[in-house]
Scaffold this motif. Structure first.
Motif, PDB file in Angstrom:
ATOM      1  N   GLY A  85     -60.140  10.169  32.444  1.00  4.93           N
ATOM      2  CA  GLY A  85     -59.899   9.099  33.406  1.00  4.93           C
ATOM      3  C   GLY A  85     -60.606   9.370  34.724  1.00  4.93           C
ATOM      4  O   GLY A  85     -60.810  10.528  35.095  1.00  4.93           O
ATOM      5  N   VAL A  86     -60.997   8.304  35.402  1.00  2.63           N
ATOM      6  CA  VAL A  86     -61.631   8.431  36.721  1.00  2.63           C
ATOM      7  C   VAL A  86     -61.178   7.289  37.631  1.00  2.63           C
ATOM      8  O   VAL A  86     -60.703   6.246  37.171  1.00  2.63           O
ATOM      9  CB  VAL A  86     -63.181   8.376  36.659  1.00  2.63           C
ATOM     10  CG1 VAL A  86     -63.746   9.419  35.712  1.00  2.63           C
ATOM     11  CG2 VAL A  86     -63.680   6.998  36.294  1.00  2.63           C
ATOM     12  N   ARG A  87     -61.384   7.507  38.918  1.00  2.00           N
ATOM     13  CA  ARG A  87     -61.278   6.440  39.921  1.00  2.00           C
ATOM     14  C   ARG A  87     -62.661   6.271  40.537  1.00  2.00           C
ATOM     15  O   ARG A  87     -63.321   7.263  40.862  1.00  2.00           O
ATOM     16  CB  ARG A  87     -60.252   6.841  40.987  1.00  2.00           C
ATOM     17  CG  ARG A  87     -60.201   5.899  42.180  1.00  2.00           C
ATOM     18  CD  ARG A  87     -58.905   6.096  42.938  1.00  2.00           C
ATOM     19  NE  ARG A  87     -57.782   5.708  42.092  1.00  2.00           N
ATOM     20  CZ  ARG A  87     -56.505   5.980  42.369  1.00  2.00           C
ATOM     21  NH1 ARG A  87     -56.186   6.640  43.455  1.00  2.00           N
ATOM     22  NH2 ARG A  87     -55.565   5.592  41.531  1.00  2.00           N
ATOM     23  N   THR A  89     -64.624   5.670  43.490  1.00  2.00           N
ATOM     24  CA  THR A  89     -64.323   5.700  44.923  1.00  2.00           C
ATOM     25  C   THR A  89     -65.476   5.190  45.787  1.00  2.00           C
ATOM     26  O   THR A  89     -65.253   4.533  46.785  1.00  2.00           O
ATOM     27  CB  THR A  89     -63.941   7.123  45.357  1.00  2.00           C
ATOM     28  OG1 THR A  89     -64.936   8.030  44.882  1.00  2.00           O
ATOM     29  CG2 THR A  89     -62.591   7.514  44.797  1.00  2.00           C
ATOM     30  N   LEU A 132     -66.652   9.739  42.351  1.00  4.39           N
ATOM     31  CA  LEU A 132     -65.487   9.602  41.473  1.00  4.39           C
ATOM     32  C   LEU A 132     -64.332  10.369  42.096  1.00  4.39           C
ATOM     33  O   LEU A 132     -64.523  11.437  42.671  1.00  4.39           O
ATOM     34  CB  LEU A 132     -65.758  10.184  40.075  1.00  4.39           C
ATOM     35  CG  LEU A 132     -66.862   9.538  39.236  1.00  4.39           C
ATOM     36  CD1 LEU A 132     -67.012  10.284  37.910  1.00  4.39           C
ATOM     37  CD2 LEU A 132     -66.559   8.059  38.976  1.00  4.39           C
ATOM     38  N   SER A 135     -60.855  12.502  38.806  1.00  2.00           N
ATOM     39  CA  SER A 135     -61.663  12.539  37.586  1.00  2.00           C
ATOM     40  C   SER A 135     -61.225  13.732  36.746  1.00  2.00           C
ATOM     41  O   SER A 135     -61.470  14.881  37.099  1.00  2.00           O
ATOM     42  CB  SER A 135     -63.135  12.648  37.980  1.00  2.00           C
ATOM     43  OG  SER A 135     -63.940  12.625  36.830  1.00  2.00           O
TER      44      SER A 135
ATOM     45  N   ASP B  88     -60.138   1.849  38.524  1.00  5.57           N
ATOM     46  CA  ASP B  88     -59.911   3.069  37.743  1.00  5.57           C
ATOM     47  C   ASP B  88     -60.217   2.775  36.280  1.00  5.57           C
ATOM     48  O   ASP B  88     -60.121   1.626  35.846  1.00  5.57           O
ATOM     49  CB  ASP B  88     -58.429   3.500  37.771  1.00  5.57           C
ATOM     50  CG  ASP B  88     -57.934   3.936  39.131  1.00  5.57           C
ATOM     51  OD1 ASP B  88     -58.594   3.636  40.142  1.00  5.57           O
ATOM     52  OD2 ASP B  88     -56.870   4.559  39.174  1.00  5.57           O
ATOM     53  N   GLN B  89     -60.515   3.827  35.548  1.00  2.88           N
ATOM     54  CA  GLN B  89     -60.677   3.696  34.103  1.00  2.88           C
ATOM     55  C   GLN B  89     -60.165   4.964  33.441  1.00  2.88           C
ATOM     56  O   GLN B  89     -60.446   6.066  33.912  1.00  2.88           O
ATOM     57  CB  GLN B  89     -62.157   3.475  33.729  1.00  2.88           C
ATOM     58  CG  GLN B  89     -62.391   3.305  32.249  1.00  2.88           C
ATOM     59  CD  GLN B  89     -61.667   2.079  31.695  1.00  2.88           C
ATOM     60  OE1 GLN B  89     -61.595   1.028  32.339  1.00  2.88           O
ATOM     61  NE2 GLN B  89     -61.081   2.218  30.519  1.00  2.88           N
ATOM     62  N   LYS B  90     -59.409   4.769  32.361  1.00  4.85           N
ATOM     63  CA  LYS B  90     -58.904   5.933  31.623  1.00  4.85           C
ATOM     64  C   LYS B  90     -58.904   5.631  30.137  1.00  4.85           C
ATOM     65  O   LYS B  90     -58.693   4.483  29.734  1.00  4.85           O
ATOM     66  CB  LYS B  90     -57.479   6.263  32.100  1.00  4.85           C
ATOM     67  CG  LYS B  90     -56.908   7.507  31.461  1.00  4.85           C
ATOM     68  CD  LYS B  90     -55.490   7.809  31.937  1.00  4.85           C
ATOM     69  CE  LYS B  90     -54.918   8.941  31.110  1.00  4.85           C
ATOM     70  NZ  LYS B  90     -53.484   9.164  31.390  1.00  4.85           N
ATOM     71  N   ASP B 122     -53.736  -4.237  36.245  1.00  2.00           N
ATOM     72  CA  ASP B 122     -53.866  -3.148  35.269  1.00  2.00           C
ATOM     73  C   ASP B 122     -53.783  -3.722  33.869  1.00  2.00           C
ATOM     74  O   ASP B 122     -52.772  -4.334  33.508  1.00  2.00           O
ATOM     75  CB  ASP B 122     -52.748  -2.117  35.461  1.00  2.00           C
ATOM     76  CG  ASP B 122     -52.960  -1.268  36.697  1.00  2.00           C
ATOM     77  OD1 ASP B 122     -53.990  -0.584  36.757  1.00  2.00           O
ATOM     78  OD2 ASP B 122     -52.105  -1.309  37.600  1.00  2.00           O
ATOM     79  N   THR B 140     -57.649  -0.125  32.237  1.00  6.27           N
ATOM     80  CA  THR B 140     -58.643  -0.602  33.195  1.00  6.27           C
ATOM     81  C   THR B 140     -57.932  -1.203  34.396  1.00  6.27           C
ATOM     82  O   THR B 140     -57.100  -2.101  34.242  1.00  6.27           O
ATOM     83  CB  THR B 140     -59.540  -1.670  32.535  1.00  6.27           C
ATOM     84  OG1 THR B 140     -60.201  -1.083  31.412  1.00  6.27           O
ATOM     85  CG2 THR B 140     -60.586  -2.207  33.515  1.00  6.27           C
ATOM     86  N   LYS B 141     -58.247  -0.664  35.570  1.00  4.34           N
ATOM     87  CA  LYS B 141     -57.689  -1.226  36.799  1.00  4.34           C
ATOM     88  C   LYS B 141     -58.778  -2.036  37.493  1.00  4.34           C
ATOM     89  O   LYS B 141     -59.849  -1.519  37.787  1.00  4.34           O
ATOM     90  CB  LYS B 141     -57.193  -0.120  37.737  1.00  4.34           C
ATOM     91  CG  LYS B 141     -56.487  -0.655  38.987  1.00  4.34           C
ATOM     92  CD  LYS B 141     -56.163   0.430  39.998  1.00  4.34           C
ATOM     93  CE  LYS B 141     -55.095   1.385  39.528  1.00  4.34           C
ATOM     94  NZ  LYS B 141     -53.733   0.780  39.499  1.00  4.34           N
TER      95      LYS B 141
END
Lengths: 142, 150
Positions: A85-87, A89, A132, A135, B88-90, B122, B140-141
């Motif tokens: 998972g990541v954000r 930024t 990111l 992460s 965000d992605q996970k 979300d 997925t945000k």
């Protein structure tokens, strides 16, 4: 699944080999085609500026794909990645100057978990900015 | 405009199957510059215990995001997509996506929030193969930025 790194051989703080990933406009056009994401902010400078961006930016998912290569190259088998998972930024700005941008990725083992799994924390920067946040990958080792 | 909270928990119908092709995986791997043979060489993938070439971890996003289009373009929800950025992605994998998979995605709205005028959505996409086995879940945000002050 056949990771080449043994769980018993890593410790919290173990650093993974870092990666440097160049990205040009051509890279983005190619990624747009392969991923099906044709948002013009990733290839049309005029459009990008009109919506308030400094220039064309890389797809966030491209940066996410590059960052995890540090983990999959380390683990050997990409299937070792059980969570990722990541954000997003900051954008990776890709100028049309024949040089483009560079994404630099480092990673280290942040925690040893049950079931031969470890948590790897990743850092991705471009032009000195973190691109990111949050992460993290969970990786199952041998 | 704030999105309707009553959409939280709404699940959309499963998408028609997406068939994962070896050459599509190769194209994606080349686009990200990743020469890992597990993505292009079936023999190398088999040595790692996979029945065929596997896809890079983020490949499946193309499938789940297309499925999320049901949510994004739902006129009743009323999201302004022109202002949306990916927050965000996970992913959580039961197994890697591989060539020959026929994948269906079921999208659910997990949360809707409003923060400083931004709408935050979300979406969870559950990906199953044609036997009904779980392959991967994608979260997925999306952030729909507030319009600038006039």
């Amino acid at each position: 699944m056949t990771a080449k790194i043994a769980y018993d051989e890593v410790e919290v703080g173990t650093e993974l080999p870092a990666g440097t990933f160049p990205v040009t406009r051509a890279t983005l056009v190619r990624y747009a085609g392969a991923s099906g994401d044709f948002n013009p902010i990733h290839w049309n400078e005029k459009f990008a500026v009109e919506v308030g961006l400094p220039d064309v930016i890389a797809h966030g998912m491209f940066t996410m794909a590059e960052a995890i290569r540090v983990v999959t190259d380390w683990a050997g088998d990409p299937a070792a990645v059980v969570e990722y998972g990541v954000r997003f930024t900051k954008p990776v700005v890709v100028p049309n100057d024949g040089v483009g941008a560079v994404i630099e990725v480092s990673a280290k083992v942040a925690a040893k978990l049950d079931d031969r799994q470890v948590r790897v924390d990743l850092t991705a920067t471009s032009a000195g900015q973190k691109v990111l946040g949050m992460s993290r990958a969970v990786v199952r080792l041998a | 405009m704030a999105l309707d909270q009553s959409f939280v928990g709404r699940t959309y119908p499963p998408t028609p199957a997406y068939e994962v092709g070896r050459e599509k995986i190769r194209e994606f791997a080349e686009a990200i510059g990743d020469a890992n043979p597990a993505y292009t060489d079936a023999e190398a993938a088999k040595e790692l215990g996979h029945p065929d070439v596997i896809a890079p971890p983020t490949f499946v996003f193309a499938i789940t995001f297309k499925a999320a289009g049901q949510v994004i373009e739902d006129p009743q929800l009323g999201l302004d997509y022109s202002r949306v950025v990916h927050g965000d992605q996970k992913f959580a994998y039961t197994r890697p996506v591989r060539a020959g998979d026929r994948l269906s995605v079921t999208s659910t709205i997990e949360a809707i929030k409003s923060l400083a005028g931004n709408d935050i959505l979300d979406i969870r996409g559950e990906v199953h193969d044609e036997t009904g086995e779980h392959v991967v879940t994608a979260w997925t945000k999306l952030v729909s930025r507030a319009p600038e002050e006039a």
